[in-house]
Design a protein around this motif. Structure first.
Motif, short mmCIF file in Angstrom:
data_model
loop_
_atom_site.label_atom_id
_atom_site.label_comp_id
_atom_site.label_asym_id
_atom_site.label_seq_id
_atom_site.Cartn_x
_atom_site.Cartn_y
_atom_site.Cartn_z
N THR A 1 0.84 -1.20 0.00
CA THR A 1 0.00 0.00 0.00
C THR A 1 0.87 1.25 0.00
O THR A 1 0.63 2.20 -0.74
N ASN A 2 1.92 1.20 0.83
CA ASN A 2 2.82 2.35 0.92
C ASN A 2 3.47 2.64 -0.44
O ASN A 2 3.56 3.79 -0.88
N VAL A 3 3.88 1.58 -1.12
CA VAL A 3 4.52 1.77 -2.42
C VAL A 3 3.53 2.33 -3.43
O VAL A 3 3.84 3.27 -4.17
N ARG A 4 2.30 1.81 -3.42
CA ARG A 4 1.30 2.33 -4.37
C ARG A 4 0.99 3.80 -4.06
O ARG A 4 0.90 4.64 -4.97
N PHE A 5 0.82 4.10 -2.79
CA PHE A 5 0.56 5.48 -2.36
C PHE A 5 1.70 6.39 -2.82
O PHE A 5 1.48 7.42 -3.44
N SER A 6 2.94 5.98 -2.51
CA SER A 6 4.09 6.83 -2.82
C SER A 6 4.25 7.05 -4.32
O SER A 6 4.49 8.16 -4.76
N LEU A 7 4.11 5.97 -5.10
CA LEU A 7 4.30 6.11 -6.54
C LEU A 7 3.22 7.01 -7.15
O LEU A 7 3.52 7.86 -7.98
N THR A 8 1.98 6.85 -6.69
CA THR A 8 0.90 7.68 -7.23
C THR A 8 1.16 9.15 -6.93
O THR A 8 1.10 10.00 -7.82
N VAL A 9 1.50 9.44 -5.67
CA VAL A 9 1.78 10.83 -5.30
C VAL A 9 2.98 11.34 -6.10
O VAL A 9 2.95 12.45 -6.64
N LEU A 10 4.02 10.53 -6.17
CA LEU A 10 5.25 10.94 -6.85
C LEU A 10 4.96 11.36 -8.29
O LEU A 10 5.36 12.44 -8.72
N PHE B 1 -1.18 14.91 -2.57
CA PHE B 1 -0.58 15.82 -3.57
C PHE B 1 -1.37 17.10 -3.70
O PHE B 1 -0.83 18.12 -4.12
N TRP B 2 -2.64 17.10 -3.29
CA TRP B 2 -3.37 18.37 -3.20
C TRP B 2 -2.65 19.29 -2.20
O TRP B 2 -2.46 20.47 -2.45
N GLN B 3 -2.21 18.71 -1.09
CA GLN B 3 -1.59 19.55 -0.06
C GLN B 3 -0.18 20.01 -0.44
O GLN B 3 0.22 21.11 -0.08
N HIS B 4 0.59 19.19 -1.13
CA HIS B 4 2.01 19.49 -1.26
C HIS B 4 2.49 19.92 -2.64
O HIS B 4 3.65 20.25 -2.81
N ALA C 1 13.25 13.14 -4.47
CA ALA C 1 13.72 12.63 -3.18
C ALA C 1 12.79 13.09 -2.06
O ALA C 1 12.32 12.29 -1.25
N TYR C 2 12.50 14.38 -2.07
CA TYR C 2 11.68 14.96 -1.00
C TYR C 2 10.29 14.34 -0.99
O TYR C 2 9.77 13.95 0.05
N THR C 3 9.69 14.23 -2.17
CA THR C 3 8.33 13.70 -2.26
C THR C 3 8.29 12.25 -1.77
O THR C 3 7.39 11.87 -1.02
N THR C 4 9.27 11.46 -2.17
CA THR C 4 9.26 10.05 -1.77
C THR C 4 9.32 9.93 -0.25
O THR C 4 8.50 9.24 0.36
N ILE C 5 10.28 10.61 0.35
CA ILE C 5 10.43 10.53 1.80
C ILE C 5 9.15 11.01 2.49
O ILE C 5 8.65 10.40 3.42
N GLN C 6 8.62 12.13 1.97
CA GLN C 6 7.41 12.70 2.55
C GLN C 6 6.24 11.72 2.52
O GLN C 6 5.48 11.62 3.48
N THR C 7 6.11 10.96 1.44
CA THR C 7 4.98 10.03 1.36
C THR C 7 5.15 8.87 2.34
O THR C 7 4.17 8.37 2.86
N PHE C 8 6.39 8.47 2.58
CA PHE C 8 6.58 7.39 3.54
C PHE C 8 6.28 7.87 4.96
O PHE C 8 6.02 7.08 5.84
N LYS C 9 6.33 9.18 5.16
CA LYS C 9 6.07 9.71 6.50
C LYS C 9 4.65 10.24 6.65
O LYS C 9 4.34 10.89 7.63
N ALA C 10 3.77 9.98 5.67
CA ALA C 10 2.42 10.58 5.69
C ALA C 10 1.56 9.94 6.77
O ALA C 10 0.55 9.32 6.46
#
Lengths: 276, 266
Positions: free
Chosen positions: B48-57, B143-146, B197-206
């Motif tokens: 789930t985390n990977v899907r979330f992160s890739l979509t946001v990225l 991604f709406w927020q960031h 880099a920033y986006t990936t790390i940020q999504t793992f910390k969401a």
């Protein structure tokens, strides 16, 4: 005319995104000013007859008493920002003043903290905090928040202090100033723009944070705003107007500060992106 | 001290079956790790985390780059629009999450309202209540927020590109596409690497957003919320700490990979 038409797709894209940003935020404010029935009847329209009693219910000392949460958030945030600035600037001053490998090592020690995500450490942090008997104290949240934010603060402040003219500092020492005088009377005033950036960064992160209050503040009297909102979600899921009165109240201070000091907000919050 | 100690403590804890409060616990060696490897819920959290992160990225990077290209000049309108787009960044993730609970509401939400108005009401999914949809709804909010925040990094990168290069390209008669490909894109690469880099790390910390919107229900548990629920709801501190160590390794690998990419680009 042709230029106007050529600019249309650009304007359309920008407008769509502007609406996408504005709609959720406006709906929160609209909803907070309706009665529950008014909301059910027309959920998207601006409120025709503003219902301020939703806010009354949130601030009522006998009810949700959100002022308590505002005060708690303010205490935690103010202490964190102050300590981050104080400790961060002292560390940065030391790193910028001493030369050679000790400076490099000290810098690496602080900035190495950038690699760390607090989410990874929630279990051991909780254990350390409970061993220190600090669960259910603001000190727990402040201590951990300061530790997590110091790396960015040191990074930004050191960069700025290194760019200060060395002659100025040398001259102060020639005039017989002590290390403390130079730090306090020369370096700190000159570093003010970087202080503002770090202060805003720390302010927004701490005010908005959910994780550390969730872990360490486990009684209602100590809850900060994000925790209070999370509890409202459970209580008022069937009464959106009251819930969103709470959301609006909690959000106003940050938005107002952002509007007043935009430049520092943008700098402070993109300073976080240097983390990588 | 607050960094090294927790790392060691997390690792030490991950070798026990401690429940977080009693003094009675046993050393269980690598048991927690073998259990993790076979735990479908933990695996699902990683997926789930990977899907979330890739979509946001993907969405956040493309959208923010597009907006940055449109808003790169410092005109009055552009500066105002940038300020508006940046606004959600200063709002707490909890508040943003609650605002989107309102947007996603099946009966009174603006998203379904808009679909109804377009005559597409039948297509409306259960945004937060469908196990195959919810994680993408969360990605939308993230991604709406960031996007506005990341856009600022791109704008700074774009403004750092020397003007004369564009003038030279114009004199040589380069098309817009050619100019973008041979000047803008290569010189923007460092900024793009920072954004990725920033986006990936940020999504793992969401963490805050997931806790607020779904609390991990409907297949939206990501690694950080899994650790929280395991340790603080099910009181399996040792097991949760083992998850933390795995999380730490994943984040460390991602960070060093991205540092390497950054260096290659410069």
């Amino acid at each position: 005319m042709r230029r106007f038409l050529a600019g249309l797709p650009r304007a359309a894209v920008l407008l769509v995104f502007a609406v996408a940003i504005a709609v959720p935020l406006s709906l929160v404010v609209f909803t907070s000013l309706k009665t529950a029935n008014g909301f059910f009847a027309s959920p998207f329209s601006p409120p025709s007859d503003p219902q301020w009693q939703n806010y009354g219910r949130i601030i009522d000392p006998e009810g949700e008493n959100i002022w308590r949460a505002v005060l708690n958030s303010a205490i935690v945030t103010a202490s964190t920002v102050a300590l981050v600035l104080l400790l961060g600037s002292m560390a940065a001053y030391a790193i910028a003043r001493i030369r050679g490998w000790r400076s490099t090592a000290l810098f690496a020690f602080f900035v190495g903290g950038l690699m760390v995500a607090p989410q990874v450490y929630m279990t051991p942090l909780f254990v350390i905090i409970s061993q220190l008997q600090l669960v259910n104290t603001f000190r727990a949240v402040v201590l951990v928040s300061v530790a997590v934010q110091l790396p960015i603060a040191v990074l930004v402040l050191t960069g700025f202090m290194r760019s200060l003219p060395q002659e100025l500092i040398d001259a102060a020492f020639v005039d017989g100033g002590s290390e403390w005088d130079v730090y306090r009377r020369i370096v700190v005033p000159l570093t003010r723009p970087a202080f503002a950036t770090v202060a805003i960064f720390s302010l927004v992160i701490t005010w908005n944070d959910l994780l550390f209050p969730l872990l360490f503040l486990r009684v209602e009297e100590l809850r900060t705003l994000p925790l209070a909102l999370l509890q409202f979600r459970g209580e008022y899921l069937t009464n959106y107007p009251v819930l969103f009165a709470g959301v609006t109240l909690a959000t106003i201070p940050m938005v107002a500060a952002y509007l007043a000091m935009q430049r520092y907000f943008v700098e402070g919050l993109t300073a976080g992106s240097l983390k990588g | 001290m607050f960094l090294v100690a927790p790392t060691l403590a997390a690792f030490a804890m991950s070798l026990t079956d401690w429940n977080g409060s009693s003094n009675d616990f046993a050393f269980v060696g690598a048991d927690n790790y073998t259990r993790l490897a076979a735990d479908p819920i933990f695996r699902q959290a990683i997926g789930t985390n990977v899907r979330f992160s890739l979509t946001v990225l993907v969405f956040q990077t493309v959208l923010s780059l597009g907006l940055a290209l449109l808003l790169v000049r410092n005109t009055r309108t552009n500066v105002a629009l940038r300020a508006l787009y940046f606004l959600p960044t200063v709002v707490a993730a909890v508040s943003v999450g609650l605002a989107w609970i309102l947007m996603f509401d099946p009966n009174f939400g603006a998203l379904n309202g808009a679909l109804d108005a377009l005559g597409l009401g039948d297509l409306a999914p259960s945004w937060l209540g469908d196990t195959s949809v919810a994680v993408y709804s969360l990605a939308l909010v993230q991604f709406w927020q960031h996007t506005g925040q990341v856009m600022i990094i791109f704008i700074a990168g774009l403004q750092a590109i020397p003007r004369d290069l564009y003038e030279a390209a114009a004199i040589d008669g380069a098309t817009k596409g050619q100019t973008f490909r041979s000047i803008t894109w290569p010189l923007l690469a460092p900024a793009a690497a920072i954004v990725v880099a920033y986006t990936t790390i940020q999504t793992f910390k969401a963490f805050d957003l997931v806790i607020t919107l779904t609390d991990g229900a409907f297949n939206t548990e990501i690694i950080s919320t899994w650790i929280y629920h395991t340790a603080f709801q099910y009181f399996q501190f040792g097991y949760g700490a083992a998850g933390s160590v795995v999380f730490l390794i994943i984040l460390g690998a991602l960070t060093s990979l991205q540092f390497r990419i950054l260096r290659v680009d410069q």
